[in-house]
Design an enzyme around this catalytic site. Structure first.
Site, mmCIF file in Angstrom:
data_model
loop_
_atom_site.group_PDB
_atom_site.id
_atom_site.type_symbol
_atom_site.label_atom_id
_atom_site.label_comp_id
_atom_site.label_asym_id
_atom_site.label_seq_id
_atom_site.Cartn_x
_atom_site.Cartn_y
_atom_site.Cartn_z
ATOM 1 N N SER A 43 14.088 12.555 16.254
ATOM 2 C CA SER A 43 14.751 11.388 15.690
ATOM 3 C C SER A 43 15.341 10.526 16.810
ATOM 4 O O SER A 43 14.617 10.134 17.722
ATOM 5 C CB SER A 43 15.810 11.829 14.674
ATOM 6 N N ASP A 197 8.471 9.704 5.571
ATOM 7 C CA ASP A 197 9.501 9.328 6.535
ATOM 8 C C ASP A 197 9.473 7.825 6.739
ATOM 9 O O ASP A 197 8.419 7.248 7.012
ATOM 10 C CB ASP A 197 9.251 10.054 7.857
ATOM 11 N N HIS A 227 11.942 13.109 7.029
ATOM 12 C CA HIS A 227 12.724 12.961 8.248
ATOM 13 C C HIS A 227 13.778 14.071 8.371
ATOM 14 O O HIS A 227 14.565 14.291 7.467
ATOM 15 C CB HIS A 227 13.424 11.596 8.278
#
Length: 257
Positions: A43, A197, A227
């Protein structure tokens, strides 16, 4: 790295770069083989890893990095009309509102400009003409695009919005904008994307950029992933099959290089 809400741009990337340089200069202290150093992140950590990888190219006195492992990275803060942003804007754990909050907070942009950022109103026409070859939805494989998506980005240009948000065009904030000569020097990459995502398409865009410049890319796309799912791989009973697939793929890749 020092985190929000107390610290803002460019603290994250500066902290990560400084830590990486220190580590690379003292590999013997840690018993690390200088030919087998991999930089990885997930991320926002993957975004920082991408920025650090590019920045380290200007430091030839340091050991050459073996590979980069980027897991669901956000790599640009410009085109929010990409298919995945429209398809998955309300999917946990990362929604459109959370993305925009993070962008505005980190870049110290007042949230009153959020709508302008979403519509691309702060992107000058000449800048979009330059960067659309890398950021346009046309670069996303057709199987990831569906009917009924909104018109192509960007909206009408607003100079006031540009003056407030122009740092989204900095490479250290949007590493997808790096010059071809920079991308071509990067080491091989392992990229992880998740179907469900909102950031899926940033990975797909970077994959194309790397491949277009001859950088070897291994891509793992987790069809039932979302995610952050990789973080749950050891959190029973909250571990998902997608969590294990993602972590096993990353471990297998690193063990194999």
């Amino acid at each position: 790295y020092r985190k929000l809400p107390d610290y803002h741009h460019p603290v994250i990337t500066q902290d990560c770069l400084n830590a990486s340089i220190h580590f690379l200069k003292t590999l013997q202290t840690y018993g690390v083989d200088p030919s087998r150093v991999v930089i990885s992140g997930e991320s926002v950590g993957a975004w920082a890893a991408a920025v650090v990888m590019q920045a380290l190219l200007n430091r030839p006195n340091l050991p050459q990095l073996r590979a980069q492992v980027l897991i669901c990275p956000p790599l640009q803060a410009i085109n929010f009309f990409l298919p995945s942003f429209q398809q998955h804007q309300n999917v946990p754990f990362l929604t459109k509102d959370i993305v925009m909050l993070a962008v505005c907070k980190y870049l110290a942009i007042d949230r009153s400009w959020e709508d302008a950022i979403l519509k691309g109103a702060g992107i000058p026409p000449d800048a979009w003409e330059k960067y659309k070859k890398w950021l346009s939805s046309e670069n996303i494989p057709k199987r990831f695009r569906t009917q009924g998506l909104q018109p192509e980005f960007p909206g009408p240009f607003n100079e006031a919005a540009y003056l407030e948000t122009r740092h989204v065009l900095d490479v250290e904030n949007s590493p997808l904008l790096a010059d071809d000569k920079v991308i071509a020097q990067l080491p091989e990459a392992f990229l992880v994307s998740y179907e469900n995502d909102i950031l899926r398409d940033d990975t797909l865009l970077y994959k194309k950029r790397l491949e277009d410049q001859g950088v070897p890319v291994t891509w793992c796309h987790v069809e039932d992933g979302f995610h952050g799912c990789i973080l749950l791989f050891d959190k029973k009973p909250f571990c998902f099959p997608s969590s294990l697939r993602a972590i096993n793929a990353v471990v297998s890749y690193i063990n194999g290089i």
